[in-house]
Design a protein around this motif. Structure first.
Motif, PDB file in Angstrom:
ATOM      1  N   ARG A 117       0.874  -1.228  -0.177  1.00 54.79           N
ATOM      2  CA  ARG A 117      -0.074   0.004  -0.030  1.00 54.79           C
ATOM      3  C   ARG A 117       0.975   1.152   0.059  1.00 54.79           C
ATOM      4  N   PRO A 118       0.501   2.364  -0.878  1.00 53.28           N
ATOM      5  CA  PRO A 118       1.450   3.386  -1.145  1.00 53.28           C
ATOM      6  C   PRO A 118       1.133   4.268   0.166  1.00 53.28           C
ATOM      7  N   ASP A 119       0.200   4.272   0.813  1.00 56.89           N
ATOM      8  CA  ASP A 119      -0.309   5.200   2.330  1.00 56.89           C
ATOM      9  C   ASP A 119      -0.121   4.373   3.388  1.00 56.89           C
ATOM     10  N   ALA A 120       0.851   3.407   3.357  1.00 51.73           N
ATOM     11  CA  ALA A 120       0.968   2.487   4.644  1.00 51.73           C
ATOM     12  C   ALA A 120       2.029   3.309   5.305  1.00 51.73           C
ATOM     13  N   ALA A 121       2.997   3.810   4.879  1.00 50.93           N
ATOM     14  CA  ALA A 121       4.087   4.812   5.612  1.00 50.93           C
ATOM     15  C   ALA A 121       3.437   5.870   6.266  1.00 50.93           C
ATOM     16  N   PRO A 122       2.544   6.805   5.745  1.00 50.51           N
ATOM     17  CA  PRO A 122       2.000   7.846   6.522  1.00 50.51           C
ATOM     18  C   PRO A 122       0.913   7.482   7.495  1.00 50.51           C
ATOM     19  N   LEU A 123       0.667   5.888   7.373  1.00 46.30           N
ATOM     20  CA  LEU A 123      -0.527   5.800   8.528  1.00 46.30           C
ATOM     21  C   LEU A 123       0.289   5.314   9.475  1.00 46.30           C
ATOM     22  N   ILE A 124       1.569   4.661   9.342  1.00 43.62           N
ATOM     23  CA  ILE A 124       2.605   4.385  10.607  1.00 43.62           C
ATOM     24  C   ILE A 124       3.077   5.700  11.160  1.00 43.62           C
ATOM     25  N   ALA A 125       3.401   6.700  10.327  1.00 42.25           N
ATOM     26  CA  ALA A 125       3.815   7.792  11.040  1.00 42.25           C
ATOM     27  C   ALA A 125       2.454   8.556  11.788  1.00 42.25           C
ATOM     28  N   ARG A 126       1.299   8.614  11.446  1.00 43.22           N
ATOM     29  CA  ARG A 126       0.315   8.987  12.267  1.00 43.22           C
ATOM     30  C   ARG A 126       0.322   8.288  13.607  1.00 43.22           C
ATOM     31  N   VAL A 127       0.266   6.933  13.505  1.00 43.69           N
ATOM     32  CA  VAL A 127       0.095   6.153  14.748  1.00 43.69           C
ATOM     33  C   VAL A 127       1.569   6.533  15.900  1.00 43.69           C
ATOM     34  N   VAL A 128       2.568   6.810  15.252  1.00 46.31           N
ATOM     35  CA  VAL A 128       3.767   7.006  16.005  1.00 46.31           C
ATOM     36  C   VAL A 128       3.571   8.255  16.824  1.00 46.31           C
ATOM     37  N   ALA A 129       3.063   9.555  15.886  1.00 47.61           N
ATOM     38  CA  ALA A 129       2.686  10.721  16.515  1.00 47.61           C
ATOM     39  C   ALA A 129       1.641  10.659  17.551  1.00 47.61           C
ATOM     40  N   GLN A 130       0.520  10.058  17.475  1.00 49.39           N
ATOM     41  CA  GLN A 130      -0.432   9.644  18.520  1.00 49.39           C
ATOM     42  C   GLN A 130      -0.085   8.849  19.665  1.00 49.39           C
ATOM     43  N   ARG A 131       1.177   8.164  19.433  1.00 50.06           N
ATOM     44  CA  ARG A 131       1.633   7.382  20.678  1.00 50.06           C
ATOM     45  C   ARG A 131       2.672   8.283  21.452  1.00 50.06           C
ATOM     46  N   GLY A 132       2.681   9.392  21.053  1.00 51.48           N
ATOM     47  CA  GLY A 132       3.542  10.403  21.630  1.00 51.48           C
ATOM     48  C   GLY A 132       5.086  10.832  20.855  1.00 51.48           C
ATOM     49  N   GLY A 133       5.081  10.297  19.769  1.00 50.53           N
ATOM     50  CA  GLY A 133       6.472  10.987  19.039  1.00 50.53           C
ATOM     51  C   GLY A 133       7.769  10.481  19.268  1.00 50.53           C
ATOM     52  N   SER A 134       8.022   9.455  20.321  1.00 52.84           N
ATOM     53  CA  SER A 134       9.195   9.032  20.639  1.00 52.84           C
ATOM     54  C   SER A 134       9.703   8.172  19.314  1.00 52.84           C
ATOM     55  N   VAL A 135      10.457   8.852  18.458  1.00 58.46           N
ATOM     56  CA  VAL A 135      10.713   8.330  17.210  1.00 58.46           C
ATOM     57  C   VAL A 135      11.791   7.139  17.221  1.00 58.46           C
ATOM     58  N   ASP A 136      12.694   7.577  18.260  1.00 56.97           N
ATOM     59  CA  ASP A 136      13.904   6.581  18.389  1.00 56.97           C
ATOM     60  C   ASP A 136      13.450   5.187  18.651  1.00 56.97           C
ATOM     61  N   GLY A 137      12.666   5.144  19.719  1.00 56.57           N
ATOM     62  CA  GLY A 137      12.015   3.755  20.147  1.00 56.57           C
ATOM     63  C   GLY A 137      11.089   3.065  19.054  1.00 56.57           C
ATOM     64  N   GLU A 138      10.384   3.998  18.644  1.00 57.76           N
ATOM     65  CA  GLU A 138       9.327   3.312  17.567  1.00 57.76           C
ATOM     66  C   GLU A 138      10.140   2.988  16.323  1.00 57.76           C
ATOM     67  N   LEU A 139      11.194   3.393  15.810  1.00 58.32           N
ATOM     68  CA  LEU A 139      12.023   2.874  14.727  1.00 58.32           C
ATOM     69  C   LEU A 139      12.655   1.594  15.167  1.00 58.32           C
ATOM     70  N   ARG A 140      13.022   1.276  16.485  1.00 60.08           N
ATOM     71  CA  ARG A 140      13.627   0.026  16.852  1.00 60.08           C
ATOM     72  C   ARG A 140      12.328  -1.122  16.681  1.00 60.08           C
ATOM     73  N   LEU A 141      11.063  -0.503  16.890  1.00 60.62           N
ATOM     74  CA  LEU A 141       9.974  -1.507  16.835  1.00 60.62           C
ATOM     75  C   LEU A 141       9.777  -1.795  15.239  1.00 60.62           C
ATOM     76  N   LEU A 142       9.728  -0.950  14.519  1.00 59.75           N
ATOM     77  CA  LEU A 142       9.493  -0.928  13.162  1.00 59.75           C
ATOM     78  C   LEU A 142      10.743  -1.951  12.167  1.00 59.75           C
ATOM     79  N   HIS A 143      12.062  -1.606  12.752  1.00 59.59           N
ATOM     80  CA  HIS A 143      13.032  -2.455  12.310  1.00 59.59           C
ATOM     81  C   HIS A 143      12.814  -4.040  12.618  1.00 59.59           C
TER      82      HIS A 143
END
Length: 319
Positions: A117-143
């Motif tokens: 899905r081409p809109d999958a990455a924006p959906l993930i970014a939205r959920v990361v922001a709604q979880r508080g935007g702790s990008v470093d920790g969320e990237l470990r989960l994504l990887h």
């Protein structure tokens, strides 16, 4: 032996055989005339489930499910009939600010959709922001789930490897300028730090104590002769008692990394000096107009990004 008794014996045998045959026939007839056994009653069927509402009516779909987890579960059940409708339902669920189910989105049920899905990455970014935007920790989960979204630090370290790939960062807009008709943003990356402090709770007790003494003193001195001296002295003491609890606040701090972000058109909602979770494509490094040293052939470089989406992070982080 006389003939008459033999005939009498044969007749008795014939009569006995006929009686026995007649008895068997009566039993067979009785079994044939008996009513058939009653079949067992069928087990009661559970009541049919209500059909899932259509995700094309976003308001009706979200109103049906009071929690984010229930909404995601309903969207997942739609995959049996239509994966397109299921993905639309998941996007409707993720639009709610309370949707923080990143683990469910990264589960095996949505793995194929996240890949194509081409809109999958924006959906993930939205959920990361709604979880508080702790990008470093969320990237470990994504990887850990092999989702191809990376950090700005990785892109700067290996620009050729990450060119054209998604990067996710938390950043503030320091400046906006127009480059032709396309605006260019000066982005300052931010890191989220948790800082602890003690705050008073419940009732604070305080005690003040005042003691006072007074008196006169009589005597004779060489200079004044006979006389009396009077006066008083006061002593004040205070004590206090209070209860405190340690709390943690999320503080945004600069990481030292900066980037240029390109937008297709000016966006008045992207304000300066506010944190955003930004999803962008990494376009490489650009030489800035800085002073060079004798060991450098060109000036310092800054990463260039094409902004895909941005989202305001929630105040509380979900870990």
């Amino acid at each position: 032996m006389p003939r008459l008794p033999m005939l009498t014996l044969l007749g008795a045998l014939v009569t006995g055989c006929g009686a026995s045959h007649s008895h068997v026939a009566l039993e067979d007839r009785a079994l044939t005339d008996a009513p058939p056994p009653t079949p067992p009653a069928p087990a009661p069927r559970p009541p049919p489930e209500d059909p899932l509402p259509s995700p094309h009516d976003a308001r009706a779909f979200t109103a049906r499910y009071p929690t984010a987890a229930a909404c995601e579960g309903a969207a997942r059940r739609l995959q049996a009939s239509s994966r397109d409708d299921a993905w639309l339902a998941l996007k409707v669920c993720a639009d709610a600010p309370t949707f923080t189910q990143l683990g469910a989105v990264l589960g095996s049920a949505w793995a194929e959709d996240l890949r194509v899905r081409p809109d999958a990455a924006p959906l993930i970014a939205r959920v990361v922001a709604q979880r508080g935007g702790s990008v470093d920790g969320e990237l470990r989960l994504l990887h850990a789930r092999k989702v191809p979204i990376f950090s700005l630090a990785s892109a700067i370290a290996q620009p050729d490897t990450y060119r054209g790939r998604y990067v996710l960062l938390r950043a503030q807009v320091a400046d906006q300028r127009l480059d032709g008709e396309r605006p260019t943003l000066w982005l300052v990356e931010q890191g989220l730090q948790s800082v602890g402090s003690h705050r008073e709770v419940d009732v604070t007790y305080r005690t003040d104590t005042v003691s006072e003494t007074s008196g006169d003193l009589g005597g004779r001195t060489v200079l004044t002769g006979e006389g009396r001296v009077g006066g008083s002295a006061a002593l004040r003491e205070s004590t206090g008692q209070s209860a405190t609890v340690k709390t943690y606040d999320n503080i945004s701090e600069e990481t030292g990394r900066e980037a240029l972000g390109r937008l297709p058109a000016p966006d008045p909602f992207l304000e300066s000096r506010r944190d955003y979770v930004i999803l962008a494509r990494f376009d490489g490094l650009r030489v800035t107009s800085g002073m060079t040293t004798d060991d450098e052939d060109e000036g310092p470089k800054i990463p260039v990004l094409t902004i895909v989406s941005y989202h305001l992070p929630q105040a509380l982080a979900v870990y």
